[in-house]
Design an enzyme around this catalytic site. Sequence first.
Site, short mmCIF file in Angstrom:
data_model
loop_
_atom_site.label_atom_id
_atom_site.label_comp_id
_atom_site.label_asym_id
_atom_site.label_seq_id
_atom_site.Cartn_x
_atom_site.Cartn_y
_atom_site.Cartn_z
N CYS A 21 0.85 -1.18 0.01
CA CYS A 21 -0.10 -0.04 0.05
C CYS A 21 0.91 1.22 -0.03
CB CYS A 21 -0.83 0.00 1.17
SG CYS A 21 -1.95 -1.31 1.30
N ARG B 293 5.49 -0.22 -5.72
CA ARG B 293 5.61 -0.69 -4.45
C ARG B 293 4.62 -2.01 -4.89
NH1 ARG B 293 6.79 2.21 -0.14
NH2 ARG B 293 5.48 1.02 1.08
N TRP C 239 -3.01 -2.72 -1.68
CA TRP C 239 -2.49 -4.03 -1.86
C TRP C 239 -3.26 -5.00 -0.76
CZ3 TRP C 239 0.22 -8.16 0.57
CH2 TRP C 239 1.12 -9.23 -0.24
N ASN D 219 -2.35 2.48 5.71
CA ASN D 219 -1.38 1.05 5.48
C ASN D 219 -1.20 0.35 6.41
OD1 ASN D 219 -0.98 2.48 2.88
ND2 ASN D 219 1.11 2.90 3.45
N GLY D 220 -1.39 -0.79 6.60
CA GLY D 220 -1.25 -1.89 7.92
C GLY D 220 -2.64 -2.58 7.96
N GLU E 8 20.19 -16.94 -5.70
CA GLU E 8 19.87 -15.45 -6.19
C GLU E 8 19.30 -15.74 -7.59
OE1 GLU E 8 18.63 -13.11 -4.96
OE2 GLU E 8 18.82 -11.31 -6.49
N LYS F 261 15.73 -14.54 -9.04
CA LYS F 261 15.51 -13.71 -10.03
C LYS F 261 14.47 -14.42 -11.21
CE LYS F 261 16.36 -11.12 -8.42
NZ LYS F 261 16.56 -10.42 -7.46
N GLU G 270 10.94 -15.03 -10.01
CA GLU G 270 10.21 -13.71 -9.77
C GLU G 270 9.73 -13.03 -10.99
OE1 GLU G 270 11.72 -11.52 -5.71
OE2 GLU G 270 13.08 -11.65 -7.25
N HIS H 277 21.64 -36.37 -3.85
CA HIS H 277 20.80 -36.90 -2.51
C HIS H 277 19.19 -36.56 -2.89
CE1 HIS H 277 24.12 -37.72 -0.23
NE2 HIS H 277 24.57 -36.55 -0.38
N LYS I 202 7.26 -4.33 -3.97
CA LYS I 202 8.63 -4.08 -3.82
C LYS I 202 9.00 -4.04 -2.28
CE LYS I 202 12.79 -2.63 -4.98
NZ LYS I 202 13.64 -3.17 -5.32
#
Length: 605
Positions: free
Chosen positions: A2, A27, A73, A99-100, A480, A484, A487, A503, A600
Amino acid sequence: MCGIVGYIGKRDAAPILMEGLHRLEYRGYDSAGIAVARAGELRVAKCKGRVRDLEKILPDRFKGSPGIAHTRWATHGEPSDRNAHPHCDSANRIAVIHNGIIENATALRRRLAAEGIVFRSETDTEVLAHLIAKMPHDSLEGAVRAALQMVVGAYGLAVLDATRPNALVVARNGSPVVLGIGDREMFVASDPSALVRHTQSVVHLDDGEVAVLRADGFETSTLEGDPTAKTASTIAWTDDAFDKLDFDHFMRKEIAEQPDAARRTLSGRLEPRFQTAHLGGLALDARELLEVRRIKILGCGSACISATMGAHLIEQLARLPAHAEPASEFRYRNPVIEPDTLYIAVSQSGETFDTLAAVQEVKRKGGRVLGIVNVVGSTIARECGRGIYLHAGPEVSVVSTKTFTCTVMAFALLALHLGRIRDLSTAHGGRLLKALSELPVQIESILARDAEIAELARQLLACEHAYFIGRAAGYAVAMEGALKLKEVSYLHAEAYPASELKHGPLALITPQTPTIVVMPRDDLFTKNISTVEEIRARGGPILAITHAGDLPVSVEGRFDVPRSEPELDPILLNIPLQLLAYHVALQKGRDIDKPRNLAKSVTVE
Ligand code: G6P
């Protein structure tokens, strides 16, 4: 997540707020809305979808001031027009953006409904609008304060009363709120990116603070009404830094910015006189650092993976046991906090809720924590009070690229500093200093070979699953790389330690399952070759990220990165994997800067 933006002043608030919403888009959000005061009445527009969808439904003469706007959001209630913020009271006098999460929203809602209030959404925020409206206070500030006394939960919020348009009231408890000071106008946002176009002068609210904004200034106080003193700070980032320039995507731009960002992370921190790194923000002298017996690093997502690389660097260079853990896990397992452990929190945004909560848990138990953070003045940076700023410039794309690289470089500086206080020789320190200063040019040389990586990416287009493997710090590079790729391209990618492949995952290797092998020419090179042989024997295609020289096995593709000092090689090995993810996503036509379901900055649990 948000986003909040608000304006009070002589100008029409609507265009300022709409532009602010565009700035907050990065965001991640699912709906947007705006409210302005005009002639004693509220004008509200909101809808599910993008900010451009909101623009389409705005009536022609949508004007007024003050005003507030929001990107949502979803947490309570599905993404929909009616759940979008702002939310209003029954008389359409009070508008709230938030927000929250209000934890006691269900109980409050039941109580308000019993009094006859009819709810128009499923959100926790609407409860706030009705509560504020029913408070018998002369001032909006008094009503907001009284309503917040009844609320349990996290919030960053802004409230507008159309009948009292001389003020906006904002409050913070666990979700960022930044005031922007203009010339006879004031701004508010959850993120400085929405302010930089108008002002560089900002004030960060602390948890438990309420602020009243008027065109000619602001006052802050505690929830109980005691005045608080605030000092304005200057945002170093300019508006241009948020521009995509000629790039198609922010991700591409931020990958390209890495050489300059890395130079800024290093700037003023290389100390050739003593073959060490100078880190002024640590606020810990050599004696205090010598007493440290262990290092524990906390972060989420890519920040946690950079922390894993950081732990390797610290163990190798300073010979101190170092370990990285997701902050989200750490905070819930009642961790043992030791006085001789140094805790490090890593966060690009400095606002990730779980990382912040982990920092607070460490501090509550008497631990010492420092921050490695990009956004100056952010909550985690202020909560830690000491640490290393990346100075990487704003990162807009949801997926982290340049700040990942700069975080690992910051760890390299810290490891060098800790090492030189302990047993790292001047000769080794000198080699590392030289290698660090060469990294920006080496990164440039990798970026110049973009076409080679686009070609490798083509080999991943037909597959549904890919493995990324490596050993030691190379495994963190693989992690990473896989993160990436999933995502931005939505391809199923899994990272595994190369040593563990036999294994389990070896059972899944087929000619349709490529493996990206991170295999620098280090002490483990021959071990990696053996693993590659095992994959080849099962018909699995191999893409090798390696150093120049003969490979004693055949591979479907390879990319050679320039060599650095072995401890710093992972920084360079990661760069082609960023471009690989970008090109796969590009070739698959994905929404690269705003991958589905991701945000984000994750400012809620
Ligand atoms: C989100 C982002 C990730 C990021 C993580 C931690 O999940 O999508 O790219 O790594 O948050 O963010 P931080 O700002 O704390 O580094």
